[in-house]
Each structure stands twice: as C-alpha cells, then as structure tokens.
Write an enzyme that holds these catalytic residues in place. Structure first.
Site, PDB file in Angstrom:
ATOM      1  CG  HIS A   1      -1.804   1.224   1.307  1.00  0.00           C
ATOM      2  ND1 HIS A   1      -3.145   1.127   1.575  1.00  0.00           N
ATOM      3  CD2 HIS A   1      -1.558   2.548   1.152  1.00  0.00           C
ATOM      4  CE1 HIS A   1      -3.683   2.334   1.582  1.00  0.00           C
ATOM      5  NE2 HIS A   1      -2.730   3.220   1.333  1.00  0.00           N
TER       6      HIS A   1
ATOM      7  CG  HIS B   1      -0.740   7.157  -0.994  1.00  0.00           C
ATOM      8  ND1 HIS B   1      -1.981   7.291  -1.564  1.00  0.00           N
ATOM      9  CD2 HIS B   1      -0.934   6.502   0.178  1.00  0.00           C
ATOM     10  CE1 HIS B   1      -2.901   6.751  -0.766  1.00  0.00           C
ATOM     11  NE2 HIS B   1      -2.282   6.264   0.297  1.00  0.00           N
ATOM     12  CG  LEU B   2       4.677   5.442  -5.986  1.00  0.00           C
ATOM     13  CD1 LEU B   2       4.947   4.532  -7.192  1.00  0.00           C
ATOM     14  CD2 LEU B   2       6.000   5.795  -5.298  1.00  0.00           C
ATOM     15  NE  ARG B   3       0.564  11.970  -2.304  1.00  0.00           N
ATOM     16  CZ  ARG B   3      -0.405  11.518  -1.525  1.00  0.00           C
ATOM     17  NH1 ARG B   3      -1.410  10.810  -2.032  1.00  0.00           N
ATOM     18  NH2 ARG B   3      -0.380  11.759  -0.233  1.00  0.00           N
TER      19      ARG B   3
ATOM     20  CG  ASN C   1      -5.073   8.550  -3.149  1.00  0.00           C
ATOM     21  OD1 ASN C   1      -4.036   8.021  -3.535  1.00  0.00           O
ATOM     22  ND2 ASN C   1      -5.154   9.199  -1.998  1.00  0.00           N
TER      23      ASN C   1
ATOM     24  CE  LYS D   1      -7.797   2.405  -0.791  1.00  0.00           C
ATOM     25  NZ  LYS D   1      -6.654   2.401   0.110  1.00  0.00           N
TER      26      LYS D   1
ATOM     27  CG  HIS E   1      -9.575   4.282   3.549  1.00  0.00           C
ATOM     28  ND1 HIS E   1      -8.380   4.958   3.589  1.00  0.00           N
ATOM     29  CD2 HIS E   1     -10.290   4.728   4.614  1.00  0.00           C
ATOM     30  CE1 HIS E   1      -8.378   5.789   4.621  1.00  0.00           C
ATOM     31  NE2 HIS E   1      -9.532   5.671   5.262  1.00  0.00           N
TER      32      HIS E   1
ATOM     33  CG  HIS F   1      -4.657   2.141   5.935  1.00  0.00           C
ATOM     34  ND1 HIS F   1      -5.985   2.024   6.196  1.00  0.00           N
ATOM     35  CD2 HIS F   1      -4.559   2.861   4.794  1.00  0.00           C
ATOM     36  CE1 HIS F   1      -6.664   2.651   5.264  1.00  0.00           C
ATOM     37  NE2 HIS F   1      -5.819   3.160   4.396  1.00  0.00           N
TER      38      HIS F   1
ATOM     39  CG  LEU G   1      -7.410  10.432   7.795  1.00  0.00           C
ATOM     40  CD1 LEU G   1      -8.295  11.146   6.790  1.00  0.00           C
ATOM     41  CD2 LEU G   1      -8.159  10.244   9.118  1.00  0.00           C
TER      42      LEU G   1
ATOM     43  CG  ASP H   1      -1.446   4.842   4.031  1.00  0.00           C
ATOM     44  OD1 ASP H   1      -1.491   5.310   2.880  1.00  0.00           O
ATOM     45  OD2 ASP H   1      -2.262   5.145   4.921  1.00  0.00           O
TER      46      ASP H   1
ATOM     47  CG  HIS I   1       0.118  15.239   1.989  1.00  0.00           C
ATOM     48  ND1 HIS I   1      -0.870  15.474   1.064  1.00  0.00           N
ATOM     49  CD2 HIS I   1      -0.248  14.099   2.631  1.00  0.00           C
ATOM     50  CE1 HIS I   1      -1.799  14.530   1.144  1.00  0.00           C
ATOM     51  NE2 HIS I   1      -1.450  13.676   2.081  1.00  0.00           N
TER      52      HIS I   1
ATOM     53  CB  ALA J   1      -4.727  12.561   6.412  1.00  0.00           C
TER      54      ALA J   1
HETATM   55  C1  NCD Z   1      -3.482   9.110   2.117  1.00  0.00           C
HETATM   56  C2  NCD Z   1      -3.085  10.155   1.096  1.00  0.00           C
HETATM   57  O1  NCD Z   1      -2.511  11.170   1.480  1.00  0.00           O
HETATM   58  O2  NCD Z   1      -3.302   9.939  -0.104  1.00  0.00           O
HETATM   59  N1  NCD Z   1      -3.417   9.679   3.415  1.00  0.00           N
HETATM   60  C3  NCD Z   1      -3.283   9.024   4.583  1.00  0.00           C
HETATM   61  O3  NCD Z   1      -3.369   9.646   5.628  1.00  0.00           O
HETATM   62  N2  NCD Z   1      -3.037   7.737   4.612  1.00  0.00           N
HETATM   63  C4  NCD Z   1      -4.829   8.594   1.782  1.00  0.00           C
HETATM   64  C5  NCD Z   1      -5.158   7.330   2.496  1.00  0.00           C
HETATM   65  O4  NCD Z   1      -4.617   6.273   2.178  1.00  0.00           O
HETATM   66  O5  NCD Z   1      -6.000   7.385   3.391  1.00  0.00           O
HETATM   67 ZN    ZN Z   2      -3.154   5.151   1.734  1.00  0.00          ZN
END
Ligand code: NCD
Ligand code: ZN
Length: 347
Positions: A14, A16-18, A42, A100, A137, A175, A220, A248, A252, A264
C-alpha cells in the site's frame, strides 16, 4: 545479539507515489529498498479505468532511476460508474493487481469513492469470479461517528456485509489501526488479508496531540490509543500470514501539512525498513520481519517471493536519515520515530 539480517527484498502492499514532480522525488525512496509496491490510485483525477492505469504505470516507469529494480503494481479506483468488463480486461492483461475501495470522503482525494455499495455489486461479483483482490480503506465517513471509532464501525456496517454478500471475493483490510481490525482479519479463515503500516506500530494518538499538535503524525486512519498499537505489534510479530506490510507512505509537501487544515499522511518510504527492524527487535521477533515484509504479501497475491535480498545491519551510532526530501513542489518531511534507530539498510 543479531547485528545483521538478510531477508528477501521486501514489497510494499500500500503506497502513494503521486504524480509529476512529487512522483519524481518519492519514487527513488521506495525503489531503493522495495521490489514491488501496490500503487494507490487516488490521484486528482483518480485512476479509474484500465487506460488510466496504463498511462500512470508508464509515468511511474519513466520516473524510475536508472538501474532501479522496481515493479509498480497498479490499482483501479472503484467508483459507482466502474465497468466490470474494463476491470476484468485490465486484470486479464496483468495491468492491474487490485481494485481500491474508498468510501466517499474518507480521506485525501476520495471524493469519487463509493456512497451506495449496491451500485458496485456487479464489479465486486466480477472480481470474486476472476480472483482480483479488493483493497479497502476501512473507515466509515459519517460525520456523527467519532473519528477514533470509524474503523470499528466500518467493520460492522460495511466490511462484514460485503464479505457475506460476496463469497470468494478476496479482500485486504488496509492500514489496520485497531485491535478490532486485527480480530476481524483473524476471524476470517479465507480470502482475507490485512496490511499494517510502519508508523502505526510506532505512534499512538498521544504522539499527535499531547504536548503540541504534530501534523506529521496525522494520517488516516488516525492513530488510536496505546492498546491498539500494542495489538498491531502483536499481529505483525505473531507470524500470522494474513498480516503484511503496507506502509501507506503518503507524501504531502510541508506547506500542506503545517497549516490550519493539514492533509493526512505520513511519509515513511525513506526509513521504513530501518524502523521495522527496530520494532521487530524490540519485540524480540526479528526472525518474523521476513514474513511480514517479504513473504506474506506475495503469498496473498499469488506472486513469487523476490529472489533478490535486502540486508539490514545494526550499527553503534544512530542512523542519520534525511529530515526532508526535496521535491519540485516543495519539501516533504520524513517520518521521525522520535527515538534513535540503529538499523540501516546495507548498500
Ligand atoms: C493518504 C493520502 O494522502 O493519499 N493519506 C493518509 O493519511 N493515509 C490517503 C489514504 O490512504 O487514506
Ligand atoms: Zn493510503
């Protein structure tokens, strides 16, 4: 005392690479240690169709550093308009590894998520038929439910009904932050996995709120009270193959975290493996790290364990991790565990 530990190269189930400048900045941090990662969809706009996933995968591969040994495992963002046939095609071609589910409004960029679960029933049934896992999620979004209870309520109101209504659907509760989540995964003897992050093994809600508000610990699902953190530690060190690593790691820029209404997400890609070695050693379970970070995930997804290895070494002086990663969009703060860590990934 173990001073050196070699495990198969780990995977992150899990992540996030953006996109764009942020992708460029954070991808090397994961690719350095991890062989594969389930890449969250996302983005803005989200990765919804097979075509979206193909284009995003191409952008990730183009951003990989020279010589990196890393495979992104793509996911589709489930919406009420998702076409079961598009999902089936994307799965059959090997393009996507999972779908997802974000309840609408649950977290960062989740506005297109699911409100009416009946609308996604045909997709879920198709996924059960073809064996494509659903990554969930697990938080309800109702304003009247206390944020610290949203995971437990989700299990009763959404997750368990989905499980009962769709036999054979393979589900990952992502998560997990509560003992309730751990117990639920354990109560399911088939088609169920659970990911646990690095930071939820380290922080509880006091870290976020006591002695000043710490935006870089806000994510989150939000970290819960200490009893839950201890339940997570017991789950990951217990050797149960239903639990595997999903960091996760969610970057940011500082400006979006350190503000009146901060985003988050904890960014842990840089130091996750060192932190996990610390946690597992503290629990007297270093021998279980390999299962959690490198074996249980591939087993759930029906993929081979990586042949390459990763070696962790313990050194006398604390390891110095960068405080921030620079991106074209601004600096991103690396998760600070708040204690010295002596494990480093050997080069
Ligand atoms: C994630 C995000 O920033 O994309 N944020 C997080 O707090 N984990 C989104 C997510 O997986 O809930
Ligand atoms: Zn996530």
């Amino acid at each position: 005392m173990t001073e050196r530990l070699t495990i198969p190269r780990p995977d992150d189930w899990h992540l996030h690479l953006r996109d764009g400048a942020m992708l460029e900045a954070v991808l090397p941090e994961t690719a350095r240690h991890f062989a594969r990662a389930i890449v969250m969809p996302n983005l803005v706009p989200p990765v919804v169709t097979g075509a979206d996933a193909r284009a995003y995968r191409d952008r990730i591969l183009a951003a990989l550093p020279e010589g990196a040994d890393f495979t992104p495992l793509m996911t589709l963002y489930l919406t009420e308009q998702t076409d079961p046939e598009d999902v089936a095609r994307a799965a059959a071609s090997g393009l996507v590894t999972a779908v997802k589910l974000y309840p609408a409004g649950a977290t960062t960029n989740s506005a297109s998520g699911v409100r009416d679960f009946d609308k996604v029933r045909p997709v879920l049934e198709k996924m059960a038929e073809i064996g494509l896992p659903l990554c969930v999620h697990g938080e309800v979004t109702d304003a009247e439910i206390d944020i610290f209870d949203r995971e437990a309520v989700f299990i009763d109101r959404v997750l368990d009904p989905i499980r009962r209504a769709t036999p054979g659907l393979r589900v990952v509760m992502e998560h997990i932050t509560t003992a309730d989540g751990v117990d639920y995964v354990k109560s399911q003897d088939r088609d169920m996995g659970g990911t646990i992050t690095t930071h939820h093994l380290i922080i509880n809600r006091n870290h976020i709120l006591a002695g000043g508000i710490r935006p870089h610990y806000y994510c989150l699902p939000v970290a819960k009270r200490e009893t839950h953190r201890l339940a997570l530690r017991a789950a990951v060190t217990g050797g149960d193959a239903r639990f595997f690593l999903g960091t996760d790691s969610a970057p940011h820029v500082d400006a979006a975290k350190e503000t009146g209404c901060g985003c988050a997400g904890c960014f842990t890609a840089t130091n996750t493996m060192s932190l996990l070695a610390h946690v597992f050693e503290e629990e007297g379970a270093l021998d279980r790290l390999e299962g959690f970070a490198a074996r249980h995930g591939p087993a759930f997804y029906g993929l081979p364990v990586n042949e390459a290895t990763l070696t962790l070494e313990k050194q006398a002086d604390p390891v110095r991790f960068p405080e921030k990663i620079e991106s074209g969009d601004g600096p991103v703060t690396v998760f600070d565990p708040g204690f010295p860590v002596h494990w480093r990934v050997a080069q």
